[in-house]
Design an enzyme around this catalytic site. Structure first.
Site, mmCIF file in Angstrom:
data_model
loop_
_atom_site.group_PDB
_atom_site.id
_atom_site.type_symbol
_atom_site.label_atom_id
_atom_site.label_comp_id
_atom_site.label_asym_id
_atom_site.label_seq_id
_atom_site.Cartn_x
_atom_site.Cartn_y
_atom_site.Cartn_z
ATOM 1 N N CYS C 44 0.839 -1.193 0.000
ATOM 2 C CA CYS C 44 0.000 0.000 0.000
ATOM 3 C C CYS C 44 0.880 1.251 0.000
ATOM 4 O O CYS C 44 2.035 1.219 0.426
ATOM 5 C CB CYS C 44 -0.883 -0.023 1.240
ATOM 6 N N ASP C 46 0.528 3.629 1.938
ATOM 7 C CA ASP C 46 0.470 4.193 3.291
ATOM 8 C C ASP C 46 1.863 4.503 3.833
ATOM 9 O O ASP C 46 2.774 3.682 3.745
ATOM 10 C CB ASP C 46 -0.256 3.192 4.207
ATOM 11 N N ARG C 48 2.941 4.520 6.675
ATOM 12 C CA ARG C 48 3.327 3.802 7.887
ATOM 13 C C ARG C 48 3.702 2.353 7.604
ATOM 14 O O ARG C 48 3.955 1.584 8.525
ATOM 15 C CB ARG C 48 2.152 3.849 8.882
ATOM 16 N N HIS C 105 -2.199 -4.117 5.396
ATOM 17 C CA HIS C 105 -1.888 -3.592 6.738
ATOM 18 C C HIS C 105 -3.170 -3.103 7.402
ATOM 19 O O HIS C 105 -4.187 -2.875 6.737
ATOM 20 C CB HIS C 105 -0.877 -2.450 6.644
ATOM 21 N N CYS C 108 -6.175 0.602 6.985
ATOM 22 C CA CYS C 108 -5.933 1.034 5.610
ATOM 23 C C CYS C 108 -7.045 1.972 5.153
ATOM 24 O O CYS C 108 -8.226 1.625 5.156
ATOM 25 C CB CYS C 108 -5.865 -0.189 4.698
#
Lengths: 220, 220, 220, 220
Positions: C44, C46, C48, C105, C108
């Site tokens: 992803c 993302d 993090r 994760h 999301c």
């Protein structure tokens, strides 16, 4: 505020740092392979008489149903909810336990309630009153015995109720069949909270006797 | 032959020589003064998830009802035998516990049975089938979810059943009243047998989260 | 004004003075000889959940495609632009990677959007809405599950989406062929941002489990 | 067999024991509060050019889309799947990033493919060929330039493609609007794998220059 009572969290911490840490492999194996307890215990909800504590039992050893006064109702396949009968069915038919131990104890609040039949129900539904009526009419007979002290009546009914529950166990067809086949053993036990004495029922006579004299040496 | 299974006698000997010896005064006081547990736990019969062990609880701390899959039936004062409702009545009305914890666990055999509705009953009376029907129709809905794996369905229903039991607790008028009055707290917890993780339910969202990060420090 | 954001320049300075200084020979060899990563990760966007960080990966180890919610669309050779399919083609046919890991994760944002189908598009083109429709109709089914909390629905769809992407990977003929030939392995993983737990998908059941218990020893 | 490639598991162990252990509070806060990255990076899938590594970025700092050759297609709200456009929409409209960095790199396999237009497709679907056609007709023009060496053509197209992607970014109405409003900055960067030199694009001229002379002191 924590999500669980503080004392439970603190106790859980001790468990994880102590027992679980030492027995991690046991827990993992039990999770992976499933439980295969040899013994089911039917015990009381009383906070002073936890069977795992009294029998020093480790993870996976005891399959435990706990209700008020450790009662077994008679077999009654009426399609209603029967928690204890469901637990018995699972223990005997699915887990194939080899022993069922009905464990009573002294100063049992449920037995005390059964000996006070005219007292105020705890709530309008009177679930305790109805539940303890599993012991009728023997409870009435004991309650009416003016020759015994109230303490003697209490102990007497605690033991009579164990014998009654064992008799009720035998009303379940598969329990009776497995006992006859020598595959299942039915035991009675009674625990004295104050002295930690454990009395075991003689299957022939129904009498209760202390099975472990040397333990008593240790105790007292 | 001994009157009780050998492993129980051996474990009892350890208890008497160890824990009881150290806590004799506690046991004697609990016998003399009666029990005053602050918390009732509704737990499963599973041999791998004893609440006293997991919560490191001493004598007198936890009033414990155990049935298959730690279920609370809805309030139904019909005059039949209701073991779990009787235990609730005694805990709340007589002992005035301040917390009720419904504790589920992973790999629960009862939940597994509820997810296999068409399977063969364990006995003609089908007590397990009837008992687990407390979870209908939600169990059917979860069972029909083909997007999740069987393991995921199992965990989902284990948690949904805890939320269902807590909702059922609130159908008991005196439980609802005491909760509103701030005198009683209802909690949910879920124990992972393999990793010993304890997940606690958030009362606002119903989500389960691990309450004690520093316990994890210890664990693993 | 600098030509790049200050934090990127400052981080780049650290890289050059630290990691690059230590691994200069590796970088020079990778430049000279070309990349030969064994593993492609589909992750992803993302901020993090960077796969190089989570897998502690050095230069040349991971070929990484990142899109919102780490999705793989089904095979569709229609002559349109397909960034993820192009990356797959390059990784499998040119680089001949031996593993493809779809890594999802927790928390999301894309999955959250997929569970809110009626919400306002982020822009008139609604690229996110269209992109997340790769997960229809399973996202609708999960969104409609009122028995689960919103947190539980989120986690469920995060995992279902990984299984869906892996199923979509198998719609690419050369991926299916190489997997059958034992030359390519398809894996699923799910990362918990808060606890850093890494869950891996069992290829037989689709269940997610933590693959490295001893890593947990280290973690927490 | 483990569920994930061994090198990933081993790298994950290092992450957990190192970085995560030191930054646990950061990860927990990012999980609790959500991500708020200031910068989105559009980078290549190449295993030698991970933006978190090159920019020494910690958790939560960079929102990253990675596709072959770090391309941005022109705005095209046609209702088809557009992974990169979806990532842009999420970054700009939901996360409100303040910078978008298009980062190219030397020896890019996708750029090399775009410079070999007549070569055999990697698979019948020719996803790479179609994807790289985002750079047509400029790639054809560069490929036809017989005055430059093949190395020079490669570097030239790597940089032209960054300028093309930045021009395509401006075809997204909300990106153009936010840039005009001074709320969003578009940057270009180019990374040399061998020397670790980072070149930044001058927004006025489009020229690439090394932004950090003292870093070079360190490097070389």
């Amino acid at each position: 505020m924590t999500l669980l009572p503080d004392t439970l969290l603190s106790g859980y911490r001790s468990f994880v740092q102590g027992r679980y840490l030492q027995e991690t492999q046991t827990y993992r194996a039990l999770a992976r392979d499933g439980q295969t307890p040899e013994t089911m215990v039917i015990a009381c909800c009383d906070s002073r008489a936890a069977p795992e504590t009294i029998f020093g039992a480790g993870a996976g050893e005891l399959f435990v149903a706990r209700n008020v006064a450790n009662l077994v109702p008679p077999y009654n396949p009426d399609g209603e909810f029967h928690g204890t009968s469901a637990a018995l069915e699972f223990a005997v038919q699915a887990l194939k336990v080899r022993n069922i131990v009905v464990m009573g104890h002294g100063r049992c609040g449920g037995i005390k309630a059964a000996l006070s039949p005219g007292s105020e129900p705890l709530s309008p539904g009177d679930f305790i009153g109805k539940w303890m009526s599993i012991l009728q009419p023997v409870a009435e007979t004991v309650a009416a015995n003016a020759l015994m002290t109230s303490g003697e009546r209490q102990t007497a009914l605690e033991r009579i109720s164990i014998r009654t529950s064992i008799a009720n166990l035998r009303t379940f067809p598969y329990i009776a069949a497995r006992e006859r086949a020598g595959e299942l053993r039915l035991c009675g036990a009674w625990f004295d909270i104050s002295t930690a004495e454990l009395w075991a029922m003689d299957p022939e006579t129904g009498d209760f006797q202390r099975p472990l004299v040397d333990v008593e040496d240790a105790v007292i």
